[in-house]
Design a protein around this motif. Sequence first.
Motif, PDB file in Angstrom:
ATOM      1  N   GLY A  20      49.451  32.158 143.465  1.00 44.78           N
ATOM      2  CA  GLY A  20      49.952  30.806 143.273  1.00 44.78           C
ATOM      3  C   GLY A  20      49.839  29.967 144.528  1.00 44.78           C
ATOM      4  N   ASP A 162      53.564  35.661 143.832  1.00 46.73           N
ATOM      5  CA  ASP A 162      53.258  34.541 142.940  1.00 46.73           C
ATOM      6  C   ASP A 162      51.883  34.778 142.339  1.00 46.73           C
ATOM      7  OD1 ASP A 162      53.614  32.229 141.581  1.00 46.73           O
ATOM      8  OD2 ASP A 162      53.387  30.884 143.291  1.00 46.73           O
ATOM      9  N   SER A 164      48.612  32.638 140.003  1.00 51.63           N
ATOM     10  CA  SER A 164      48.061  31.333 139.673  1.00 51.63           C
ATOM     11  C   SER A 164      48.480  30.850 138.284  1.00 51.63           C
ATOM     12  CB  SER A 164      46.529  31.404 139.749  1.00 51.63           C
ATOM     13  OG  SER A 164      45.932  30.277 139.162  1.00 51.63           O
ATOM     14  N   ASP A 165      48.939  29.593 138.207  1.00 53.37           N
ATOM     15  CA  ASP A 165      49.239  28.987 136.906  1.00 53.37           C
ATOM     16  C   ASP A 165      47.977  28.835 136.075  1.00 53.37           C
ATOM     17  OD1 ASP A 165      51.964  28.748 137.222  1.00 53.37           O
ATOM     18  OD2 ASP A 165      51.848  26.750 138.116  1.00 53.37           O
ATOM     19  N   ARG A 166      46.847  28.668 136.737  1.00 55.93           N
ATOM     20  CA  ARG A 166      45.579  28.523 136.018  1.00 55.93           C
ATOM     21  C   ARG A 166      45.263  29.788 135.226  1.00 55.93           C
ATOM     22  NH1 ARG A 166      39.768  26.867 138.804  1.00 55.93           N
ATOM     23  NH2 ARG A 166      38.562  26.734 136.866  1.00 55.93           N
ATOM     24  N   LYS A 168      47.490  31.912 134.019  1.00 57.85           N
ATOM     25  CA  LYS A 168      48.417  31.945 132.886  1.00 57.85           C
ATOM     26  C   LYS A 168      47.944  31.022 131.763  1.00 57.85           C
ATOM     27  CE  LYS A 168      52.292  32.552 136.101  1.00 57.85           C
ATOM     28  NZ  LYS A 168      53.519  31.896 136.640  1.00 57.85           N
ATOM     29  N   ARG A 169      47.499  29.812 132.122  1.00 56.25           N
ATOM     30  CA  ARG A 169      47.024  28.860 131.117  1.00 56.25           C
ATOM     31  C   ARG A 169      45.772  29.385 130.423  1.00 56.25           C
ATOM     32  NH1 ARG A 169      47.915  25.062 135.265  1.00 56.25           N
ATOM     33  NH2 ARG A 169      45.659  24.791 135.498  1.00 56.25           N
TER      34      ARG A 169
END
Length: 284
Positions: A20, A162, A164-166, A168-169
């Motif tokens: 993240g 952490d 990456s949100d990417r 998860k998306r």
Amino acid sequence: MQIVQWTIDLKLRWTSPLSGFSGFNLGGSKYFRIDDLRYELAMVLFLYGALMRERALEVMTVDLVESATLFRRAAGVYQHMAQQLLPGLQPSLPPDRPPEVTTSMATIMSLICLAEAQAVTVQKAEEKSTSGGLLAKLHFGVTQIVEEASSLLRASYGDWNDVSDRLKRFLNTTSGLHEARSWRYVAEDFKKSEHLGVAVGILRHALNKVQQLRAPSEDNMKLVFRQEVDALSGMLRKCEYENDFIWREKPPRLDELPVLEGRKIVAPILYQPFGLDREFIFVT
């Protein structure tokens, strides 16, 4: 001891695309350093798998068979990391470590590559006009593989600081899109057998689920997302029109809808260590 000192003297550092911290960090990318050649090998292998996956994406438009093979080879690299290279090294990892050197993330990446290999295989099957029932199972097989990766990601948050949100998306969107395509093929089969009420119920459910997904930010995924929503909407309009004017069947309740079945037909291609890779495994 000499090898350990050489490693420390090199002062090697890595960024982490899956962390993240690699996102909107005003201080720039975060660097991770672990003074152990075995971890350097792990990061190199992770990069090797990533490059193979990138190559698979590049050739997808011209050779689906080669693309699927490359995805399976990448899955084999990550499987080798998760099962052979990383397990014995986990106890000595520092608290601040990149996700790429954990067995859980290597397993997640192996599953992602397998899901992509199956998605390409489904695309090839669609070109051959494979039956809708089988295509529905294959698409939902992709969803099942991705959901396995998502479950492991959620269960492994303690393995890193952490992620990456990417990532998860990507998992959420990929799972949802292939489930929607599976429902479309199931609905088409009911339409062909003149059960329009069931087809309408399935399509309403599928469209509602896909619209609840968070719209992707990447341009290529935006296009795929929009196309799937449009395809579901268009098919639903046609089925509702035909059902209203001809069949007049009552759409089933949510708990009366058929249950999707998945079929997984891909497996990793075993990675064989070679050269220095084989030797470094025994460095202590």
